[in-house]
Design a protein around this motif. Structure first.
Motif, PDB file in Angstrom:
ATOM      1  N   PRO A 247      69.111   7.746 -20.783  1.00  0.00           N
ATOM      2  CA  PRO A 247      70.206   6.841 -20.406  1.00  0.00           C
ATOM      3  C   PRO A 247      71.199   6.594 -21.548  1.00  0.00           C
ATOM      4  N   ARG A 250      73.671   9.432 -21.486  1.00  0.00           N
ATOM      5  CA  ARG A 250      74.432   9.427 -20.232  1.00  0.00           C
ATOM      6  C   ARG A 250      75.459   8.300 -20.233  1.00  0.00           C
ATOM      7  N   ALA A 251      75.160   7.204 -20.935  1.00  0.00           N
ATOM      8  CA  ALA A 251      76.132   6.124 -21.041  1.00  0.00           C
ATOM      9  C   ALA A 251      77.229   6.466 -22.042  1.00  0.00           C
ATOM     10  N   TYR A 277      78.380   7.627 -17.478  1.00  0.00           N
ATOM     11  CA  TYR A 277      79.444   6.649 -17.737  1.00  0.00           C
ATOM     12  C   TYR A 277      80.069   6.938 -19.092  1.00  0.00           C
ATOM     13  N   ASP A 284      77.495   0.070 -20.048  1.00  0.00           N
ATOM     14  CA  ASP A 284      77.316   1.379 -19.422  1.00  0.00           C
ATOM     15  C   ASP A 284      75.854   1.800 -19.409  1.00  0.00           C
ATOM     16  N   ARG A 285      75.128   1.406 -20.438  1.00  0.00           N
ATOM     17  CA  ARG A 285      73.697   1.730 -20.429  1.00  0.00           C
ATOM     18  C   ARG A 285      73.005   0.981 -19.301  1.00  0.00           C
ATOM     19  N   VAL A 288      73.997   2.819 -16.040  1.00  0.00           N
ATOM     20  CA  VAL A 288      73.255   4.080 -15.870  1.00  0.00           C
ATOM     21  C   VAL A 288      71.877   3.789 -15.295  1.00  0.00           C
ATOM     22  N   GLU A 292      70.334   4.926 -11.811  1.00  0.00           N
ATOM     23  CA  GLU A 292      69.130   5.768 -11.806  1.00  0.00           C
ATOM     24  C   GLU A 292      68.064   5.220 -10.888  1.00  0.00           C
TER      25      GLU A 292
END
Lengths: 419, 179
Positions: A247, A250-251, A277, A284-285, A288, A292
């Motif tokens: 994550p 991905r953030a 994101y 954003d974390r 995500v 998820e």
């Protein structure tokens, strides 16, 4: 190789130099009256375990940071070297006690890779399903505690309500709520109970509504937005240089997920999206992980639909325990049972490195076998350990008030950090 | 440099003196931009009888296998005679390229005890804690690491717990007959 363009969250790199995991107090501030040194932890509710951070403050601004870890070191890797492969599985889930199924999975997958044993499809689908339930479980613990630390106490109760439902499902399948030890080398320890399918479907129906509820509480909550947006920035390039995964990357705008890009278990056959994101902040974390959870629910549903009939464990008597009922009638089975339990099975000589996408990111397991009944070396590549290294980068120029939000957003589990 | 393939994994065995050169090449030319893990392995007693690192000290007994130890006494007939290793310690660097397909490579170097290894912290900052961990638990010295201190064990801890000659538990017992 062509370098893919990654979003720029800030210019250049913020990784401290020369020590990447530490903010060193500038020379001119040392011994100054302006500087207040605060010892955060090791026992503090928001350290998610026992983490000590030594923080130098100039007013409210963090100017120095040093992480001290090791308080939960229990020597899993050393202990596993003394146990037979069969017994060592019990240790794996305890390494990361929040995402136990994934830790168990990575160890079992690595042993199976060395053995070259084929796992029946039912076991593969069930492992996928449990890994995803476990991902939801882990994200719920993150969300509950991270929100609690920022003052949203009710979130904790909402999240733990659903977490309990997941634990009930685990209990139904495996007999225990945590540290299930349900995966055997070669498949699953037991068949899936009959009542599991309807209960799991009920959960899948309920979970999206619960996630909507969480979002109603947080996603447009002024206080939550103020405290998470633009905080704890980590750029894509810095995240890769710091070895981040899951994550956290991905953030930061990196479209990367081992489930899709490496394709283990049944993931190539199920349909799911990877949330990405672009801002690289705490908010954003959080987003995500919320997304998820929705995707994981989708995967669980697909696993339930696709769950095949058939055996749940491979039929290899040199590795897998014989069925219980045979022990009363077959001498051969009794001998195999006795041998596997006392001496353990032997694993061919070699070394493997297997990775899975755990809720916290890339979880790796490196195994060395000398051909005997015990592992020569076991090493877990713990995503939490690596995530904690990024604290200093995320904290550069942060305020003390943001500090807890940032540490929480990296979602570290200290059991896994210290192993 | 030697290239080995086993279990669908690629291992590059590199001369320790040229480790940094190899790592720079792999990162810049081959695109392995993420260092996933650093693991040191102690091969002391590899393939020998009465392997140290089981219960007790090297000279002590193995409580899990009382009596004579080693492959020959086990009854299933799987003789255990693994390939000899070139040195005591292997250090493995697991690299990953963040592109679809997730290609991985393992860079392996072999060193004897007390021989320092160049630090890769300049190439991958994430090596900071990985190297400190291997220094702490395995006693590998990384040259050029700016802050090589114990990370998991206490600062004043003696010995390196993951080495094979480090006892798992108990204190050495002196019997009255021993001198």
């Amino acid at each position: 190789m062509a370098v893919t363009e990654r979003p720029r969250i800030y210019e250049g790199s913020r990784i401290p130099s020369p020590i990447p995991s530490m903010l060193v107090l500038p020379e001119e501030l040392r011994g100054s009256d302006e500087i207040l040194q605060v010892n955060f932890g090791p026992n503090h509710p928001s350290t998610h375990g026992v983490l000590r951070l030594v923080v130098d403050l100039s007013g409210e601004r963090v100017v120095g940071l040093r992480a001290v870890i090791g308080y939960l070191h229990t020597g899993f890797e050393k202990n596993m070297e003394q146990k037979t492969w069969w017994k060592a599985i019990t240790y794996a889930p305890r390494v990361d006690y929040v995402s136990f199924q994934n830790n168990e999975l990575v160890f079992v997958l690595a042993v199976e890779k060395l053995l070259g044993i084929e796992v029946p499809p039912k076991a593969t689908w069930m492992r996928t399903l449990l890994a995803e339930l476990n991902r939801i479980h882990s994200h719920l613990v993150f969300l509950g505690t991270a929100a609690l630390e920022l003052g949203a106490i009710s979130m904790f109760w909402y999240c733990f309500r659903e977490r309990d439902q997941i634990l009930d499902l685990f209990e139904m399948v495996t007999g225990s709520r945590m540290h299930t030890r349900y995966y055997q080398v070669g498949g699953l320890a037991e068949d899936i109970p009959k009542g599991f399918d309807p209960e799991a479907r009920k959960f899948c129906e309920w979970m999206p509504k619960a996630i909507d509820e969480y979002e109603t509480i947080l996603s447009r909550n002024e206080i939550w937005l103020e405290r998470t947006q633009g905080i704890g920035l980590l750029s894509a390039d810095d995240a890769i240089a710091l070895g981040q995964s899951g994550p956290v990357v991905r953030a930061s705008g990196i479209d990367w997920d081992l489930r899709r890009d490496e394709g283990y278990l049944s993931y190539p056959e199920v349909d799911f999206d990877v949330p990405v994101y672009p801002n690289g902040d705490v908010y954003d974390r959080y987003k995500v992980r919320i997304d998820e959870m929705r995707q994981s629910t989708r995967i669980v549903e697909q696993c339930l639909d696709a769950m095949p009939e058939g055996p749940w464990i491979a039929d290899d008597r040199k590795v897998v325990l014989p069925p219980r009922h045979e022990l009363h009638t077959s001498m051969e089975s009794l001998i195999h049972h006795f041998k596997i339990v006392t001496e353990g099975f032997r694993v061919p000589e070699g070394e493997v490195y297997v990775t899975v996408e755990s809720p916290r990111g890339e979880l790796g397991c490196y195994l060395v076998s000398d051909g005997g009944p015990r592992p020569w070396r076991v090493k877990f590549r713990a995503p939490s350990f690596v995530a904690l290294e990024a604290t200093a980068t995320c904290m550069s120029d942060a305020l003390i008030a943001d500090f807890i939000a940032i540490v929480g957003s990296l979602d570290t589990v200290m059991g896994e950090v210290d192993r | 440099m030697e290239r080995r393939e086993a279990y669908d994994e690629t291992t590059l065995v590199v001369d320790p003196a040229r480790l940094l050169e190899a790592c720079r090449f792999l990162r810049d030319e081959e695109g392995f931009d993420l260092l996933s893990d650093i693991t040191a392995v102690d091969y002391l007693g590899w393939g020998e009888k009465g392997v140290a690192g089981y219960f007790g000290t090297a000279a002590g007994r193995d409580l899990n296998a009382p009596g004579e130890q080693g492959a020959s006494v086990h009854s299933q007939g799987f003789g255990r005679s693994p390939e000899p290793k070139p040195a005591r310690f292997a250090i493995n660097y697991h690299l990953l390229a963040v592109v679809p397909g997730a290609p991985r490579v393992r860079v392996q170097i072999w060193v004897e005890e007390s021989r320092p290894v160049p630090s890769v912290i300049e190439i991958w900052p994430t090596a900071d804690w990985h190297e400190r961990e291997q220094f702490d638990l395995m006693g590998i010295t990384f040259e050029g690491h700016p802050h090589l201190r114990r990370i998991i064990m206490e600062d004043d801890w003696e010995g390196h717990p993951l080495r094979k000659d480090y006892p798992l538990g108990g204190e050495p017992v002196r019997f009255s007959g021993d001198e």
